[in-house]
Scaffold this motif. Structure first.
Motif, PDB file in Angstrom:
ATOM      1  N   THR B  88       0.831  -1.208   0.000  1.00 12.29           N
ATOM      2  CA  THR B  88       0.000   0.000   0.000  1.00 12.29           C
ATOM      3  C   THR B  88       0.861   1.251   0.000  1.00 12.29           C
ATOM      4  O   THR B  88       0.598   2.218  -0.729  1.00 12.29           O
ATOM      5  CB  THR B  88      -0.917  -0.002   1.240  1.00 12.29           C
ATOM      6  OG1 THR B  88      -1.728  -1.171   1.200  1.00 12.29           O
ATOM      7  CG2 THR B  88      -1.800   1.223   1.265  1.00 12.29           C
ATOM      8  N   LEU B  92       0.995   4.226  -2.539  1.00  7.15           N
ATOM      9  CA  LEU B  92       0.701   5.581  -2.049  1.00  7.15           C
ATOM     10  C   LEU B  92       1.766   6.568  -2.536  1.00  7.15           C
ATOM     11  O   LEU B  92       1.460   7.708  -2.922  1.00  7.15           O
ATOM     12  CB  LEU B  92       0.637   5.586  -0.519  1.00  7.15           C
ATOM     13  CG  LEU B  92       0.348   6.934   0.152  1.00  7.15           C
ATOM     14  CD1 LEU B  92      -1.042   7.429  -0.225  1.00  7.15           C
ATOM     15  CD2 LEU B  92       0.463   6.830   1.668  1.00  7.15           C
ATOM     16  N   VAL B 103      -6.938   7.488  -2.938  1.00 12.24           N
ATOM     17  CA  VAL B 103      -6.220   6.965  -1.771  1.00 12.24           C
ATOM     18  C   VAL B 103      -7.087   5.999  -0.972  1.00 12.24           C
ATOM     19  O   VAL B 103      -6.600   5.015  -0.425  1.00 12.24           O
ATOM     20  CB  VAL B 103      -5.758   8.158  -0.889  1.00 12.24           C
ATOM     21  CG1 VAL B 103      -5.294   7.674   0.476  1.00 12.24           C
ATOM     22  CG2 VAL B 103      -4.639   8.910  -1.592  1.00 12.24           C
ATOM     23  N   ARG B 165      -0.699  10.563   2.792  1.00  9.16           N
ATOM     24  CA  ARG B 165      -2.017  10.111   2.339  1.00  9.16           C
ATOM     25  C   ARG B 165      -2.844  11.250   1.750  1.00  9.16           C
ATOM     26  O   ARG B 165      -3.828  11.002   1.061  1.00  9.16           O
ATOM     27  CB  ARG B 165      -2.767   9.447   3.480  1.00  9.16           C
ATOM     28  CG  ARG B 165      -3.162  10.394   4.595  1.00  9.16           C
ATOM     29  CD  ARG B 165      -3.864   9.648   5.711  1.00  9.16           C
ATOM     30  NE  ARG B 165      -4.215  10.577   6.762  1.00  9.16           N
ATOM     31  CZ  ARG B 165      -4.041  10.370   8.059  1.00  9.16           C
ATOM     32  NH1 ARG B 165      -3.525   9.239   8.469  1.00  9.16           N
ATOM     33  NH2 ARG B 165      -4.406  11.267   8.946  1.00  9.16           N
ATOM     34  N   ILE B 182      -9.640  10.292   7.607  1.00  4.03           N
ATOM     35  CA  ILE B 182      -9.135   8.953   7.352  1.00  4.03           C
ATOM     36  C   ILE B 182      -9.938   7.939   8.160  1.00  4.03           C
ATOM     37  O   ILE B 182     -10.078   6.774   7.767  1.00  4.03           O
ATOM     38  CB  ILE B 182      -7.611   8.846   7.651  1.00  4.03           C
ATOM     39  CG1 ILE B 182      -7.003   7.632   6.939  1.00  4.03           C
ATOM     40  CG2 ILE B 182      -7.320   8.739   9.128  1.00  4.03           C
ATOM     41  CD1 ILE B 182      -6.977   7.751   5.444  1.00  4.03           C
ATOM     42  N   LEU B 250      -2.082   3.697   5.660  1.00  4.46           N
ATOM     43  CA  LEU B 250      -2.779   4.972   5.479  1.00  4.46           C
ATOM     44  C   LEU B 250      -2.862   5.746   6.785  1.00  4.46           C
ATOM     45  O   LEU B 250      -2.776   6.971   6.809  1.00  4.46           O
ATOM     46  CB  LEU B 250      -4.198   4.733   4.938  1.00  4.46           C
ATOM     47  CG  LEU B 250      -4.313   4.262   3.494  1.00  4.46           C
ATOM     48  CD1 LEU B 250      -5.767   4.288   3.062  1.00  4.46           C
ATOM     49  CD2 LEU B 250      -3.477   5.126   2.573  1.00  4.46           C
ATOM     50  N   ASN B 251      -3.051   5.016   7.885  1.00  2.00           N
ATOM     51  CA  ASN B 251      -3.216   5.682   9.185  1.00  2.00           C
ATOM     52  C   ASN B 251      -1.906   6.287   9.677  1.00  2.00           C
ATOM     53  O   ASN B 251      -1.850   7.439  10.086  1.00  2.00           O
ATOM     54  CB  ASN B 251      -3.764   4.693  10.197  1.00  2.00           C
ATOM     55  CG  ASN B 251      -4.099   5.359  11.519  1.00  2.00           C
ATOM     56  OD1 ASN B 251      -4.808   6.376  11.537  1.00  2.00           O
ATOM     57  ND2 ASN B 251      -3.595   4.817  12.602  1.00  2.00           N
ATOM     58  N   GLU B 253       1.075   6.451   7.968  1.00  2.08           N
ATOM     59  CA  GLU B 253       1.857   7.038   6.871  1.00  2.08           C
ATOM     60  C   GLU B 253       3.325   6.655   6.926  1.00  2.08           C
ATOM     61  O   GLU B 253       4.163   7.263   6.285  1.00  2.08           O
ATOM     62  CB  GLU B 253       1.695   8.569   6.835  1.00  2.08           C
ATOM     63  CG  GLU B 253       0.264   8.990   6.596  1.00  2.08           C
ATOM     64  CD  GLU B 253       0.079  10.486   6.541  1.00  2.08           C
ATOM     65  OE1 GLU B 253       0.244  11.123   7.605  1.00  2.08           O
ATOM     66  OE2 GLU B 253      -0.222  11.024   5.466  1.00  2.08           O
TER      67      GLU B 253
END
Lengths: 252, 433
Positions: B88, B92, B103, B165, B182, B250-251, B253
Motif C-alpha cells: 500500500t 501511495l 487513496v 495520504r 481517514i 494509510l493511518n 503514513e
C-alpha cells in the motif's frame, strides 16, 4: 461385468511383522459382502489399504474397473468409495447436521467455493435432512457431535459414509457397542440404503453377518481362508476350526 | 408422511430468515456505531484510538480465520499485515507522484500484497498441521524480517518507508489528511472486511476449514484434501491481514520492519485469544479492548506490556474461551433471569480480587521502575506513595497483598464456580422444558 471392488494379491507388513499375505478378492457390484475373522486377523488393516490410509507393499486395488492403487484417500473417495471407522471419527465441535453436510459436500458439487453460500445448496440440505430422519437423529440435529450418546455417535459415523451417495461403501464394525435393538435398527437401515450400491463390512455380530451378507470372506492370520455365499462358508471345516469355534452352534 | 416434512422445511426456512434478519440487524448496528463513534470521541486521542481499533479488528479477524476457524496457529501473521502495508505504501508513493488512484482504495493493494505473500508461505506451511505448522510459520516470520532488512531499496531499512495520504487526488472534496477524514476510510474497510470474513464462514470453504480444524483425517476420507483447504484458508487470511496492513499504512503514513516482526505477530495473537477464538465476535471484542487498554494504560504507565502479558496468562489459565467465552457461558443465565443469584457470589470475590490486583500492580510497577531508576530515571509515585524500588521492604507490601489476595481468591473461587454451575444447570433445565 466388472467387480465393484477387486483386490489382487495384497501384501502388507509393519516392519518384520507380516499382517496381510496375498489377499485376492472380487466383490460383485450391488452385493453386500461381509469380512469376518478373529481379532488381529488384519481386517481393519485391509480397509486401510483399500481406502488409501496405508500404503500397500505389493498388489493392486481396482475400484469399478479403475486401478486406485496408491491414490490418496480423497482421490479414492472421489471415485465413489466411502468408508466408516471402527473408532468413531466425527467433527466433535460441529452439529450433527453440519457433520452430515460436510460428508455430502464433495458429491453435491460444493468444491472449495468461498464465494457461494453453503445454505444455497438446497439439494444437499435436503439429503442431509433425509439422512437425519433415517438415522433417527432428527431431534439431535443441532447438537454438537461430541455431546451425543455413544450409540448416536455410531449412527452418525455410519451416516457420514452413507450420505455422499458413493457407489461402494466400506463399514468397519458398524454395530460395535450397540444394543440389540439399535443393532436391529442399523441392519434395517443398511438393508434399505445399500439397495443399488455395493456394501462391504467388517462385522463381529454373526447374526448381522448372516442376516445381511450375500457373500462372506473369512480372514484369519493375514490370509483369506474361505470366501463365498453364507451357506458354503458355514459348512467350511477350516472356518470352524480357525474362527468360529465356540460360536459354531449359532451357524447350525 | 409429507405433512411433517413440509412443517419441518417451513420451520427451517423461518429459522434461516430469522438468522438473516439478525445478521442484517447486527451489521446495521455496526454501521451506526461506526458513524456515531467519531462524534463521541472527537479528540485527537479518541480518533487515533478509533483508527487503531478499526485496524486491529480486521487484523484479529483475519488471524482468527486461521486459529479459530481453521485450527492453525500462525506465529508470523504480521508478515502478511506488514507486507500488505508496504504494498500500500509503495502505491501511495506513486499516487503522491501523480498516479491517478483514489487513496481510499489503497487498502486493496494491501490485500493483494498480503495474499501474494501468503501463497508461497502457505504453500510451504499448510502441508503440515498443528505444532509443525506453527513452527514453520515462525521460521517464515524470521525469514521475512531478514529479507526486509536485507532489501533497504524496497523496505527502507531502519527508517522504513513513509508516504503522504493527502497527496492523492481528493475524493468528493476530501483529501483524507485529517484524522477525522481517514477514520471514515478505515471504518469503511473494517466494515467491509468484517462482513466479507463473516460471509466466508458461511461458505463451503469456511465450513471445510472447521472440519479440518476438528478432524483433518476424516476430511481426507470425505473427498477433500485437508492441506488444500488449509492452503486456501491461509491465502484468504493473508488477503484480509493485508487489508489491515494497508489501513495501517494509510493511518500511520509510515511502515517499518517492526510492523512485520514477532512483536506485531504476538500482539494479534494476544488480542484474538483474550477476545476469544471460539466465536466470530471474540477477535472484535479482543481488538477493541486490548487497543483501548494499550492506549489508556500507555498514558498511565509505561509498564502496560507487563499487564497485557499478565492478562493473557490469566486468560489462558482460567478462561480459555476468552471474553466471548465468558459471555457465552453467562448469556443463558442472564436470559433466564438468574443473574441476581450469581451477582452475589461474584461480588463476594471482589474484595479479594481487588487486593490481589493491588499487589500485582505494586509488583509490576516496582519491577518496571527498578530498571528505570537504575538507568537514572525518576522513581515516581504509586497510589500517592513515593516509590523507591531499590529499598527491599517496599517490595514486601505488594508481595504480601498479592499472596494474601491470591490465597483468599483460591478459597472463595470454588464457591463462585459452584454458584455458576448451579445457575447454568438451572437455566439449561428451564430452557429444556
Amino acid at each position: 461385468m466388472t467387480s465393484a471392488l477387486s483386490l489382487r494379491g495384497l501384501y502388507k507388513s509393519f516392519g518384520p511383522t507380516s499382517i496381510l499375505r496375498d489377499i485376492s478378492l472380487d466383490i460383485a457390484a450391488g452385493t453386500r459382502h461381509t469380512i469376518i475373522g478373529p481379532n488381529g486377523a488384519g481386517k481393519s488393516t485391509l480397509f486401510h489399504l483399500i481406502t488409501g490410509r496405508l500404503r500397500l507393499d505389493r498388489g493392486e486395488v481396482w475400484l469399478a474397473g479403475e486401478n486406485i492403487t496408491g491414490l490418496s484417500p480423497h482421490a479414492i473417495f472421489r471415485r465413489g468409495l466411502a468408508r466408516s471407522f471402527q473408532v468413531t471419527s466425527l467433527f466433535p465441535r460441529l452439529s450433527v447436521f453440519e457433520n452430515l453436510r460436510i460428508a455430502g459436500m464433495r458429491n453435491a458439487g460444493c468444491g472449495h467455493a468461498f464465494w457461494r453460500r453453503l445454505d444455497g445448496f438446497a439439494e444437499l440440505a435436503e439429503q442431509v435432512e433425509e439422512m437425519l430422519t433415517l438415522l433417527e437423529l432428527g431431534p439431535r440435529r443441532d447438537v454438537a457431535a461430541d455431546a451425543l450418546a455413544y450409540a448416536e455417535q455410531r449412527a452418525l459415523e455410519i451416516g457420514l459414509a452413507l450420505v455422499g451417495g458413493a457407489h461402494t461403501i466400506l463399514l468397519d464394525e458398524p454395530t460395535a457397542g450397540m444394543s440389540r435393538a439399535e443393532t436391529e435398527r442399523t441392519v434395517t437401515l443398511l438393508r434399505r440404503l445399500s439397495a443399488g450400491r455395493t456394501l462391504v463390512m467388517i462385522e463381529h455380530d454373526l447374526s448381522v453377518v448372516f442376516d445381511l451378507a450375500d457373500t462372506i470372506t473369512v480372514l484369519a492370520d493375514g490370509g483369506v481362508i474361505a470366501s463365498g455365499p453364507p451357506a458354503s462358508v458355514r459348512g467350511d471345516a477350516r472356518v470352524r476350526a480357525a474362527y468360529l469355534g465356540a460360536a459354531a452352534e449359532v451357524l447350525t | 408422511m409429507s405433512q411433517p416434512a413440509t412443517t419441518l422445511a417451513a420451520t427451517k426456512s423461518r429459522h434461516a430468515r430469522q438468522g438473516g434478519l439478525k445478521i442484517a440487524l447486527v451489521f446495521g448496528l455496526a454501521i451506526v456505531v461506526a458513524l456515531i463513534a467519531p462524534h463521541l470521541f472527537a479528540s485527537g486521542f479518541g480518533l487515533s484510538l478509533l483508527n487503531r481499533m478499526a485496524i486491529a479488528i480486521v487484523f484479529a479477524l483475519s488471524f482468527n480465520m486461521l486459529l479459530g476457524q481453521g485450527g492453525m496457529l500462525d506465529f508470523g501473521h504480521a508478515v502478511f499485515f506488514g507486507l500488505g502495508g508496504f504494498a500500500t505504501m509503495h502505491l501511495l508513493k506513486w499516487v503522491d507522484g501523480g498516479l491517478p488512484l483514489p487513496v481510499a482504495l489503497l487498502p486493496l493493494a494491501g490485500a493483494l500484497g498480503g495474499a501474494f505473500v501468503a501463497v508461497p508461505a502457505g504453500w510451504i506451511s499448510t502441508r503440515r498441521e498443528g505444532t509443525a505448522f506453527a513452527m514453520i510459520t515462525l521460521g517464515i516470520a524470521e525469514l521475512a524480517v531478514a529479507l526486509v532488512v536485507m532489501i533497504p531499496q524496497w523496505f527502507g531499512g531502519e527508517e522504513g518507508v513513509s508516504g503522504d495520504r493527502s497527496g492523492g487526488m481528493p475524493l468528493f472534496g476530501f483529501d483524507f489528511g485529517a484524522a477525522s477524514q481517514i477514520y471514515y476510510v478505515l471504518a469503511f474497510w473494517a466494515l467491509i472486511a468484517a462482513a466479507l470474513m463473516w460471509g466466508v464462514t458461511r461458505t463451503p470453504l469456511g465450513r471445510l476449514a472447521n472440519a479440518v480444524r476438528d478432524n483433518p483425517l476424516r476430511v481426507d476420507f470425505l473427498g477433500y484434501d485437508p492441506a488444500r483447504i488449509r492452503f486456501l484458508t491461509f491465502i484468504l487470511s493473508g488477503f484480509f491481514a493485508g487489508i489491515a496492513g494497508g489501513m495501517q499504512a494509510l493511518n500511520d503514513e509510515i511502515l517499518t520492519v517492526s510492523n512485520i516482526g514477532s512483536q506485531a505477530s504476538g500482539a494479534v495473537l494476544l488480542m484474538t485469544y483474550i477476545g476469544g477464538v471460539g466465536t466470530f465476535s471474540g477477535p472484535i471484542i479482543g481488538a477493541v479492548l486490548i487497543t483501548l487498554l494499550q492506549m489508556a494504560l500507555g498514558t498511565l504507565t509505561d509498564a502496560w506490556q507487563l499487564y497485557s502479558g499478565l492478562i493473557f496468562v490469566a486468560m489462558v489459565l482460567w478462561a480459555p474461551g476468552g471474553i466471548s467465552g465468558i459471555i457465552r457461558s453467562h448469556a443463558p443465565i442472564l436470559r433466564g433471569g438468574l443473574g441476581g443469584r450469581l451477582l452475589a457470589a461474584y461480588l463476594a470475590l471482589l474484595p479479594a480480587a481487588l487486593v490481589t490486583l493491588a499487589g500485582i500492580i505494586g509488583l509490576a510497577e516496582l519491577a518496571y521502575r527498578l530498571q528505570a531508576v537504575r538507568g537514572g530515571g525518576k522513581p515516581g509515585h504509586l497510589f500517592g506513595l513515593a516509590v523507591s524500588p531499590t529499598t527491599p521492604w517496599q517490595w514486601l507490601i505488594p508481595l504480601a497483598l498479592f499472596l494474601f489476595g491470591a490465597a483468599l481468591l483460591s478459597r472463595l473461587a470454588p464457591g463462585a464456580r459452584a454458584a455458576w454451575q448451579e445457575a447454568a444447570a438451572f437455566a439449561a433445565g428451564r430452557r429444556g422444558r
